[in-house]
Write a protein that holds these residues in place. Structure first.
Motif, mmCIF file in Angstrom:
data_model
loop_
_atom_site.group_PDB
_atom_site.id
_atom_site.type_symbol
_atom_site.label_atom_id
_atom_site.label_comp_id
_atom_site.label_asym_id
_atom_site.label_seq_id
_atom_site.Cartn_x
_atom_site.Cartn_y
_atom_site.Cartn_z
ATOM 1 N N TYR A 57 8.385 2.380 6.105
ATOM 2 C CA TYR A 57 7.937 2.810 7.713
ATOM 3 C C TYR A 57 6.956 2.443 8.114
ATOM 4 N N HIS A 58 5.719 3.115 7.339
ATOM 5 C CA HIS A 58 4.224 2.410 8.080
ATOM 6 C C HIS A 58 4.276 0.415 7.885
ATOM 7 N N ARG A 65 9.906 2.639 14.250
ATOM 8 C CA ARG A 65 9.847 3.476 12.934
ATOM 9 C C ARG A 65 10.701 5.462 13.940
ATOM 10 N N TYR A 68 14.518 4.211 13.304
ATOM 11 C CA TYR A 68 14.858 4.375 11.926
ATOM 12 C C TYR A 68 14.676 5.451 11.341
ATOM 13 N N CYS A 86 3.608 7.007 2.865
ATOM 14 C CA CYS A 86 3.250 5.734 3.709
ATOM 15 C C CYS A 86 1.585 5.718 4.043
#
Length: 171
Positions: A57-58, A65, A68, A86
């Motif tokens: 994620y990060h 993001r 996703y 994250c």
């Protein structure tokens, strides 16, 4: 493995998939690896009961993001659990973490299709050693890094502030 439990790993990069397959084989782990774009997940036919995101994620840009987060519910069964780690926005500015994520972003992003079960700060131990980051700080890799501001575990590895999120997929 227990009964019908299956593990699927995915990555966009074929090289990363080959490395993961080699590691799984060396450990005798039964894992199916699939090349997929995390912002789409269109080619994943499976429906999952558990998703573990440890650092994806990060690594994505803000727009990615959001894509996703929108794609994840499509491949999760109702009641599926999402476990996400994250990097936190509490990290030092000069360390080359990808994107630093705020609590507000996570609370906003994982609503609608998800019920946020748990969200708390934690610490992640990286593979970077003190020696490695000091060497990189001397060179061009991390030219503005002040290694004195970093925290290390007992084995001399860099630790980073993270978020630990658990959410349940709603129906």
């Amino acid at each position: 493995m227990h009964g019908q439990d299956r593990v699927t790993g995915f990555d966009y990069a074929a090289t990363a998939l080959r490395q993961a397959e080699q590691r799984a084989d060396a450990l005798g782990a039964e894992v199916e690896f699939v090349q997929a774009d995390a912002t789409r997940l269109d080619n994943l036919a499976q429906k999952f009961t558990t998703v573990l995101d440890s650092g994806l994620y990060h690594s994505l840009a803000r727009r990615q993001r959001a894509q996703y987060a929108a794609a994840l519910p499509k491949v999760c069964l109702p009641g599926a659990r999402l476990h996400l780690l994250c990097f936190s926005d509490e990290a030092e500015d000069d360390f080359p973490d990808p994107h630093r994520i705020s609590e507000a972003e996570l609370r906003t992003t994982f609503t609608g299709a998800w019920c946020l079960d748990e969200l708390h700060r934690d610490t992640y131990v990286t593979a970077f050693t003190r020696e490695y980051v000091e060497k990189q700080a001397e060179g061009e890799q991390f030219p503005h890094l002040d290694t004195r501001a970093l925290t290390f575990d007992g084995a001399g590895r860099v630790t980073r502030p993270i978020w630990r999120l658990t959410a349940v997929r709603l129906t």
